[in-house]
Design a protein around this motif. Structure first.
Motif, PDB file in Angstrom:
ATOM      1  N   CYS A  86     -67.608  55.535   5.836  1.00 44.02           N
ATOM      2  CA  CYS A  86     -67.685  55.686   7.291  1.00 44.02           C
ATOM      3  C   CYS A  86     -68.204  54.407   7.939  1.00 44.02           C
ATOM      4  O   CYS A  86     -67.612  53.882   8.885  1.00 44.02           O
ATOM      5  N   ALA A  87     -69.310  53.888   7.428  1.00 38.73           N
ATOM      6  CA  ALA A  87     -69.916  52.687   8.001  1.00 38.73           C
ATOM      7  C   ALA A  87     -69.006  51.471   7.865  1.00 38.73           C
ATOM      8  O   ALA A  87     -69.092  50.537   8.666  1.00 38.73           O
ATOM      9  N   SER A  88     -68.133  51.473   6.870  1.00 39.43           N
ATOM     10  CA  SER A  88     -67.218  50.353   6.681  1.00 39.43           C
ATOM     11  C   SER A  88     -66.239  50.209   7.839  1.00 39.43           C
ATOM     12  O   SER A  88     -65.750  49.110   8.118  1.00 39.43           O
ATOM     13  N   THR A  89     -65.950  51.302   8.516  1.00 39.51           N
ATOM     14  CA  THR A  89     -65.013  51.246   9.641  1.00 39.51           C
ATOM     15  C   THR A  89     -65.642  50.605  10.878  1.00 39.51           C
ATOM     16  O   THR A  89     -64.953  50.384  11.882  1.00 39.51           O
TER      17      THR A  89
ATOM     18  N   VAL B 299     -70.880  50.905  -1.454  1.00 40.73           N
ATOM     19  CA  VAL B 299     -69.491  51.163  -1.086  1.00 40.73           C
ATOM     20  C   VAL B 299     -68.993  50.122  -0.091  1.00 40.73           C
ATOM     21  O   VAL B 299     -67.874  49.606  -0.212  1.00 40.73           O
ATOM     22  N   GLN B 300     -69.840  49.793   0.871  1.00 44.63           N
ATOM     23  CA  GLN B 300     -69.429  48.856   1.917  1.00 44.63           C
ATOM     24  C   GLN B 300     -69.146  47.458   1.367  1.00 44.63           C
ATOM     25  O   GLN B 300     -68.333  46.721   1.930  1.00 44.63           O
ATOM     26  N   MET B 301     -69.820  47.099   0.281  1.00 49.90           N
ATOM     27  CA  MET B 301     -69.568  45.803  -0.344  1.00 49.90           C
ATOM     28  C   MET B 301     -68.102  45.640  -0.725  1.00 49.90           C
ATOM     29  O   MET B 301     -67.546  44.543  -0.668  1.00 49.90           O
ATOM     30  N   PHE B 302     -67.460  46.739  -1.108  1.00 52.70           N
ATOM     31  CA  PHE B 302     -66.088  46.674  -1.616  1.00 52.70           C
ATOM     32  C   PHE B 302     -65.036  47.141  -0.611  1.00 52.70           C
ATOM     33  O   PHE B 302     -63.855  46.826  -0.763  1.00 52.70           O
ATOM     34  N   VAL B 303     -65.449  47.888   0.423  1.00 52.17           N
ATOM     35  CA  VAL B 303     -64.485  48.483   1.344  1.00 52.17           C
ATOM     36  C   VAL B 303     -64.325  47.665   2.618  1.00 52.17           C
ATOM     37  O   VAL B 303     -63.210  47.531   3.148  1.00 52.17           O
ATOM     38  N   ARG B 304     -65.408  47.092   3.127  1.00 58.24           N
ATOM     39  CA  ARG B 304     -65.360  46.478   4.451  1.00 58.24           C
ATOM     40  C   ARG B 304     -64.405  45.281   4.534  1.00 58.24           C
ATOM     41  O   ARG B 304     -63.664  45.152   5.510  1.00 58.24           O
ATOM     42  N   PHE B 305     -64.426  44.404   3.560  1.00 58.92           N
ATOM     43  CA  PHE B 305     -63.590  43.212   3.649  1.00 58.92           C
ATOM     44  C   PHE B 305     -62.097  43.556   3.613  1.00 58.92           C
ATOM     45  O   PHE B 305     -61.336  43.113   4.484  1.00 58.92           O
ATOM     46  N   PRO B 306     -61.624  44.344   2.621  1.00 57.40           N
ATOM     47  CA  PRO B 306     -60.201  44.706   2.652  1.00 57.40           C
ATOM     48  C   PRO B 306     -59.820  45.517   3.880  1.00 57.40           C
ATOM     49  O   PRO B 306     -58.708  45.388   4.392  1.00 57.40           O
ATOM     50  N   LEU B 307     -60.765  46.327   4.395  1.00 59.04           N
ATOM     51  CA  LEU B 307     -60.454  47.093   5.604  1.00 59.04           C
ATOM     52  C   LEU B 307     -60.257  46.147   6.791  1.00 59.04           C
ATOM     53  O   LEU B 307     -59.352  46.342   7.611  1.00 59.04           O
ATOM     54  N   GLY B 308     -61.101  45.111   6.867  1.00 58.23           N
ATOM     55  CA  GLY B 308     -60.936  44.128   7.933  1.00 58.23           C
ATOM     56  C   GLY B 308     -59.613  43.391   7.828  1.00 58.23           C
ATOM     57  O   GLY B 308     -58.940  43.134   8.839  1.00 58.23           O
ATOM     58  N   ILE B 309     -59.222  43.041   6.598  1.00 55.40           N
ATOM     59  CA  ILE B 309     -57.936  42.364   6.384  1.00 55.40           C
ATOM     60  C   ILE B 309     -56.780  43.266   6.826  1.00 55.40           C
ATOM     61  O   ILE B 309     -55.847  42.824   7.496  1.00 55.40           O
ATOM     62  N   MET B 310     -56.858  44.552   6.462  1.00 55.52           N
ATOM     63  CA  MET B 310     -55.811  45.497   6.849  1.00 55.52           C
ATOM     64  C   MET B 310     -55.720  45.623   8.370  1.00 55.52           C
ATOM     65  O   MET B 310     -54.623  45.663   8.937  1.00 55.52           O
ATOM     66  N   SER B 311     -56.884  45.693   9.018  1.00 51.49           N
ATOM     67  CA  SER B 311     -56.904  45.825  10.472  1.00 51.49           C
ATOM     68  C   SER B 311     -56.250  44.614  11.140  1.00 51.49           C
ATOM     69  O   SER B 311     -55.473  44.761  12.085  1.00 51.49           O
ATOM     70  N   ASP B 312     -56.553  43.416  10.642  1.00 56.43           N
ATOM     71  CA  ASP B 312     -55.930  42.207  11.185  1.00 56.43           C
ATOM     72  C   ASP B 312     -54.441  42.132  10.828  1.00 56.43           C
ATOM     73  O   ASP B 312     -53.616  41.679  11.623  1.00 56.43           O
ATOM     74  N   ARG B 313     -54.118  42.554   9.625  1.00 58.80           N
ATOM     75  CA  ARG B 313     -52.733  42.492   9.144  1.00 58.80           C
ATOM     76  C   ARG B 313     -51.814  43.312  10.043  1.00 58.80           C
ATOM     77  O   ARG B 313     -50.714  42.897  10.396  1.00 58.80           O
ATOM     78  N   PHE B 314     -52.289  44.517  10.437  1.00 55.75           N
ATOM     79  CA  PHE B 314     -51.473  45.407  11.254  1.00 55.75           C
ATOM     80  C   PHE B 314     -51.788  45.288  12.739  1.00 55.75           C
ATOM     81  O   PHE B 314     -51.095  45.888  13.570  1.00 55.75           O
ATOM     82  N   GLY B 315     -52.851  44.522  13.087  1.00 55.56           N
ATOM     83  CA  GLY B 315     -53.222  44.358  14.488  1.00 55.56           C
ATOM     84  C   GLY B 315     -53.669  45.651  15.131  1.00 55.56           C
ATOM     85  O   GLY B 315     -53.495  45.856  16.337  1.00 55.56           O
ATOM     86  N   LYS B 316     -54.254  46.549  14.340  1.00 52.58           N
ATOM     87  CA  LYS B 316     -54.682  47.859  14.837  1.00 52.58           C
ATOM     88  C   LYS B 316     -56.172  48.081  14.564  1.00 52.58           C
ATOM     89  O   LYS B 316     -56.680  47.693  13.517  1.00 52.58           O
TER      90      LYS B 316
ATOM     91  N   ALA C 242     -61.255  40.473  12.585  1.00 53.07           N
ATOM     92  CA  ALA C 242     -61.576  41.649  11.776  1.00 53.07           C
ATOM     93  C   ALA C 242     -61.798  41.248  10.321  1.00 53.07           C
ATOM     94  O   ALA C 242     -62.639  41.826   9.626  1.00 53.07           O
ATOM     95  N   THR C 243     -61.050  40.247   9.854  1.00 47.01           N
ATOM     96  CA  THR C 243     -61.253  39.731   8.496  1.00 47.01           C
ATOM     97  C   THR C 243     -62.635  39.112   8.375  1.00 47.01           C
ATOM     98  O   THR C 243     -63.369  39.372   7.412  1.00 47.01           O
ATOM     99  N   ALA C 244     -63.012  38.286   9.370  1.00 46.05           N
ATOM    100  CA  ALA C 244     -64.340  37.663   9.360  1.00 46.05           C
ATOM    101  C   ALA C 244     -65.435  38.712   9.442  1.00 46.05           C
ATOM    102  O   ALA C 244     -66.430  38.658   8.700  1.00 46.05           O
ATOM    103  N   MET C 245     -65.251  39.689  10.327  1.00 48.93           N
ATOM    104  CA  MET C 245     -66.257  40.739  10.468  1.00 48.93           C
ATOM    105  C   MET C 245     -66.313  41.594   9.216  1.00 48.93           C
ATOM    106  O   MET C 245     -67.395  42.043   8.803  1.00 48.93           O
TER     107      MET C 245
END
Length: 403
Positions: free
Chosen positions: A109-112, A54-71, A331-334
């Motif tokens: 969960c771990a993706s966050t 799951v983390q293979m597919f969730v972590r990267f877009p989640l990092g992009i979203m976090s950077d995109r919104f700065g949250k 966050a994108t890099a992470m």
């Protein structure tokens, strides 16, 4: 450096420990739990590996979203919520579907964790990323150790479902505290949001790609051994819940100690590559030694050294992943880094489960030692390459000065 109130740092520390405790309170007993429910070794490998899948597919877009919104805070809240749901899914009686769903939710969960690491790094000034990642690695190991030490005691003292109940309660507590977190002002206003045009530059960062590959191999070893099939090996050697707790303590305490002192003591003396290479060399030897270990004492000894070895390279790899990346893209890099190392979390136990079914548990441990050996070879090659580049630059400077 952001002036973060001490109370907020303490709050973050408590939340982080609760986060990892809730996820790892059932890990030492998970493979025996699945075996008792009638799952085969290959399918146990699939359930264990689904966490990383799951983390293979969730972590990267989640990092992009976090950077995109700065949250970062909303994703931390999501992490605590999914930690609770994960534990509850394991409690549903029935076939393989619910354990698999529970482990898949644990992967979400771990993706966050992307948000946790980047938020904590923002508490520190420039040049202190290594220190920040060392500190948060200690929090991680502390939460994992608390959870894993509770696991055997809860199972022996109550029943096989007790770790999942306690995990859900801990996650709810962490969820309540997460709402009290405050993000640094610079995380919310001063930094521009991550643009999609910047993503290409982030994913091309050389150091990020190098440490991501090493982390794939490191997590493959980790999730084949202590977070995978080592508890089954211990049961084969006659271990009960108390001995499983001893095994966890033997692994996690050296792991925590090494995570704490790596950036402060080992790296200044041996450099990044020297410290990372030492960690992989020790991990390779200890994983291979498990193949020949025929006593519980021998198993404990291998896991103690292996825990120390993991503590040498894990925090360094984490810090190096974002060292050369500007704050708006961290966050994108992470996210990319953690998505890539999730490949090891998935493929390691998945392939080991297949090997274990055909050649016994030792087949998987031998495979793990080969992963560690490959990582060591890469570290040596990259260290030599970096040394040559540095030497050439020094020669060029001398020639420029002389000319």
């Amino acid at each position: 450096m952001n002036q973060i109130p001490a109370a907020q740092r303490l709050l973050f520390t408590v939340i982080t420990i609760l986060y990892w405790t809730s996820m790892y309170v059932y890990v030492p007993t998970l493979s025996p739990f699945l075996s008792e429910r009638g799952l085969s070794l290959p399918f146990i490998g699939i359930v264990l590996g689904s966490y990383g899948f799951v983390q293979m597919f969730v972590r990267f877009p989640l990092g992009i979203m976090s950077d995109r919104f700065g949250k970062r805070k909303p994703f931390i809240i999501l992490g605590m919520l999914t930690a609770c749901l994960s534990c509850l899914l394991f409690l549903i009686p029935g076939p393989w579907l619910w354990p698999l769903s529970g482990r898949l939710m644990a992967g979400v969960c771990a993706s966050t964790w992307v948000a946790f690491t980047v938020l904590y790094a923002s508490f520190f000034g420039a040049g202190q990323t290594g220190k920040a990642m060392g500190n948060i690695s200690v929090m991680t190991v502390s939460g994992q150790m608390i959870g894993m030490l509770l696991s055997g005691w809860l199972t022996d003292g109550f029943n096989a479902n007790a770790p999942f109940v306690v995990g859900a309660v801990i996650a709810i507590l962490g969820l309540g505290l997460a709402f009290m977190l405050k993000e640094p002002r610079s995380e919310q206003k001063d930094q521009p949001g991550m643009s999609f045009a910047m993503i290409k530059n982030v994913v091309r960062t050389k150091t990020l790609l190098q440490v991501s590959l090493l982390s794939i191999l490191a997590h493959g070893v980790l999730f084949i051994t202590m977070f995978g099939f080592t508890p089954l090996k211990a049961e084969e050697l006659g271990a009960d819940g108390l001995k499983l707790t001893m095994l966890v303590f033997a692994f996690m305490l050296p792991h925590a100690f090494a995570s704490l002192v790596t950036a402060r003591w080992f790296t200044p003396r041996f450099g990044n590559w020297g410290t990372i290479g030492t960690g992989f060399a020790l991990s390779t030897i200890c994983t291979a030694a498990m193949v020949y270990g025929d006593s519980f004492g021998m198993l404990v000894a291998t896991q103690a050294v292996n825990g120390f070895a993991q503590g040498l390279h894990m925090p360094l790899l984490l810090g190096l992943a974002i060292r050369d990346v500007a704050l708006p893209g961290r966050a994108t890099a992470m996210g990319l880094y953690q998505a890539l190392y999730a490949i090891g979390m998935f493929s390691g136990p998945f392939l080991a489960g297949w090997l274990n079914d055909r050649w016994g548990l030792n087949g998987g441990f031998l495979f793990g030692s080969l992963l560690g050996a490959l990582a060591f070879v890469l570290v040596v090659a990259w260290a030599r390459s970096e040394k040559r580049v540095t030497l050439n630059k020094q020669i060029q400077r001398k020639e420029e000065i002389a000319g």
